[in-house]
Scaffold this active site. Structure first.
Site, PDB file in Angstrom:
ATOM      1  N   ASN A 193       0.873  -1.282   0.045  1.00 24.88           N
ATOM      2  CA  ASN A 193       0.075  -0.138  -0.036  1.00 24.88           C
ATOM      3  C   ASN A 193       0.689   1.149   0.021  1.00 24.88           C
ATOM      4  O   ASN A 193       2.176   1.054   0.078  1.00 24.88           O
ATOM      5  CB  ASN A 193      -0.841   0.001   1.297  1.00 24.88           C
ATOM      6  CG  ASN A 193      -0.458   0.115   2.450  1.00 24.88           C
ATOM      7  OD1 ASN A 193       0.681   0.537   2.667  1.00 24.88           O
ATOM      8  ND2 ASN A 193      -1.024  -0.550   3.512  1.00 24.88           N
ATOM      9  N   ARG A 194       0.366   2.284  -0.123  1.00 24.97           N
ATOM     10  CA  ARG A 194       1.008   3.786  -0.213  1.00 24.97           C
ATOM     11  C   ARG A 194       1.937   3.855   0.933  1.00 24.97           C
ATOM     12  O   ARG A 194       3.150   4.267   0.764  1.00 24.97           O
ATOM     13  CB  ARG A 194      -0.061   4.654  -0.238  1.00 24.97           C
ATOM     14  CG  ARG A 194       0.445   6.074  -0.501  1.00 24.97           C
ATOM     15  CD  ARG A 194      -0.670   7.177  -0.657  1.00 24.97           C
ATOM     16  NE  ARG A 194      -1.768   6.991   0.433  1.00 24.97           N
ATOM     17  CZ  ARG A 194      -2.898   7.678   0.347  1.00 24.97           C
ATOM     18  NH1 ARG A 194      -3.100   8.252  -0.811  1.00 24.97           N
ATOM     19  NH2 ARG A 194      -3.789   7.559   1.250  1.00 24.97           N
ATOM     20  N   GLU A 196       3.518   1.358   2.929  1.00 25.59           N
ATOM     21  CA  GLU A 196       4.370   0.407   2.854  1.00 25.59           C
ATOM     22  C   GLU A 196       5.281   0.896   1.891  1.00 25.59           C
ATOM     23  O   GLU A 196       6.482   0.591   2.206  1.00 25.59           O
ATOM     24  CB  GLU A 196       3.832  -1.024   2.746  1.00 25.59           C
ATOM     25  CG  GLU A 196       2.956  -1.379   3.868  1.00 25.59           C
ATOM     26  CD  GLU A 196       1.922  -2.601   3.526  1.00 25.59           C
ATOM     27  OE1 GLU A 196       1.506  -3.256   4.410  1.00 25.59           O
ATOM     28  OE2 GLU A 196       1.548  -2.718   2.204  1.00 25.59           O
ATOM     29  N   ASP A 261      -6.295  -7.776   1.233  1.00 24.92           N
ATOM     30  CA  ASP A 261      -6.494  -9.111   0.946  1.00 24.92           C
ATOM     31  C   ASP A 261      -7.275  -9.359  -0.167  1.00 24.92           C
ATOM     32  O   ASP A 261      -7.074 -10.294  -1.063  1.00 24.92           O
ATOM     33  CB  ASP A 261      -7.206  -9.797   2.276  1.00 24.92           C
ATOM     34  CG  ASP A 261      -6.500  -9.734   3.682  1.00 24.92           C
ATOM     35  OD1 ASP A 261      -5.011  -9.586   3.498  1.00 24.92           O
ATOM     36  OD2 ASP A 261      -7.015  -9.813   4.727  1.00 24.92           O
TER      37      ASP A 261
END
Length: 310
Positions: A193-194, A196, A261
């Site tokens: 994600n952004r 991470e 997920d």
């Protein structure tokens, strides 16, 4: 692609599983003991979380799925087994008596999460090594592998798993955790994600800077693609043929937990069925738009996704 074709896909998922527990109740007063709300619990729910939620998403799309993970010798581990079997998942949960199954308990009042309590320990080396042996034996029966890393210790041998799967000609999708992505080198695609991605490559000033940083990371890790989920900014895929951007699906966001997920599950099933990158990313983006409109770790069924795509 017809979504009915998804039933032909066979996926293997390995990663950290957990049991998500929800306590729902009413908040009518503040505690006299401390300035916190008092929740009068009216009902409770239990759902598979982490890699188990990825498996549930794959099964909901109609594909065949196997799940390999580690749990403790406890009630939560037994409950996870029951829930996963009920979802039609071919589940193999290795039992480590030295640990407790990861449990996330969320207290919900007036449709808002008030508190989350986590119970977790890391599995032992011996159990993880046994899991690696089973992983190799299951590879011939799958089209693609999802490695769902929640940082709980269940993917200690992830580098070895990636090498085994790629040597067997399987696509490998990784949902990452932490600020060291070197352990994911050689995977087909990694889906940070952004936040991470920012922890790994630093902040970017504009879209061009993001593209340069993402492409540099993709090249350094030897990935076929890097898919960045960007919340209200949608998602961006970076691969050899260039970048593919998908705008976020406009809808009321109720709960983002578990959205990653759904993204990796949908992407994997589509790729396993032969979809190209733009088609697979589009389906994953639409599925994410559906699931954030639901409370807690939820799934998107094949009929639901089909309706949203059309």
């Amino acid at each position: 692609m017809q979504l009915a074709d998804l039933a032909a896909a066979r996926l293997l998922i390995v990663g950290d599983v957990m049991l998500d527990r929800y306590w729902f109740g009413d908040v009518e007063r503040i505690s006299p003991e401390a300035p916190v709300p008092v929740v009068k619990v009216a009902r409770s729910e239990e759902r598979p979380g982490g890699a188990a939620n990825v498996a549930r998403n794959v099964a909901a799309l109609g594909a065949r799925v196997g799940l390999l993970s580690v749990v403790g010798d406890d009630e939560a581990g037994q409950r996870l087994q029951e829930l996963l079997e009920a979802s039609g998942i071919d589940v193999s949960l290795h039992v480590d008596p030295a640990i407790s199954t990861t449990v996330k308990l969320r207290v919900i009042g007036r449709q808002q999460q008030l508190l989350r309590i986590d119970f977790e320990t890391s599995p032992s080396h011996e159990v993880l090594r046994a899991k690696l042996v089973e992983f190799e034996s299951r590879l011939p029966d799958c089209h693609a592998v999802i490695l769902s890393d929640y940082g709980k210790g269940g993917l200690t041998h992830i580098g070895e798993m990636i090498r085994m799967a790629r040597a067997a000609g399987k696509k490998v999708l990784v949902d990452p955790k932490g600020d060291d992505f070197s352990k994911y080198a050689g995977a087909t695609v990694v889906t940070p994600n952004r936040g991470e991605l920012r922890a790994v490559v630093g902040r970017w000033t504009d879209e061009g800077d993001l593209a340069r940083k993402a492409e540099a990371l993709r090249s350094a890790l030897g990935l076929e693609a890097l898919l960045v989920t960007r919340s209200e900014e949608g998602m961006s895929l970076f691969h050899a043929a260039g970048a593919v951007h998908q705008q976020a699906v406009a809808r009321e966001v109720f709960d983002v937990s578990g959205a990653g997920d759904t993204v990796i599950a949908t992407l994997a099933v589509m790729l396993a069925c032969g979809a190209d990158w733009p088609e697979a990313v589009h389906a994953a983006n639409v599925a994410a738009g559906v699931v954030v409109g639901k409370l807690g770790t939820a799934v998107v069924g094949r009929a639901e996704l089909n309706a949203a795509l059309n």
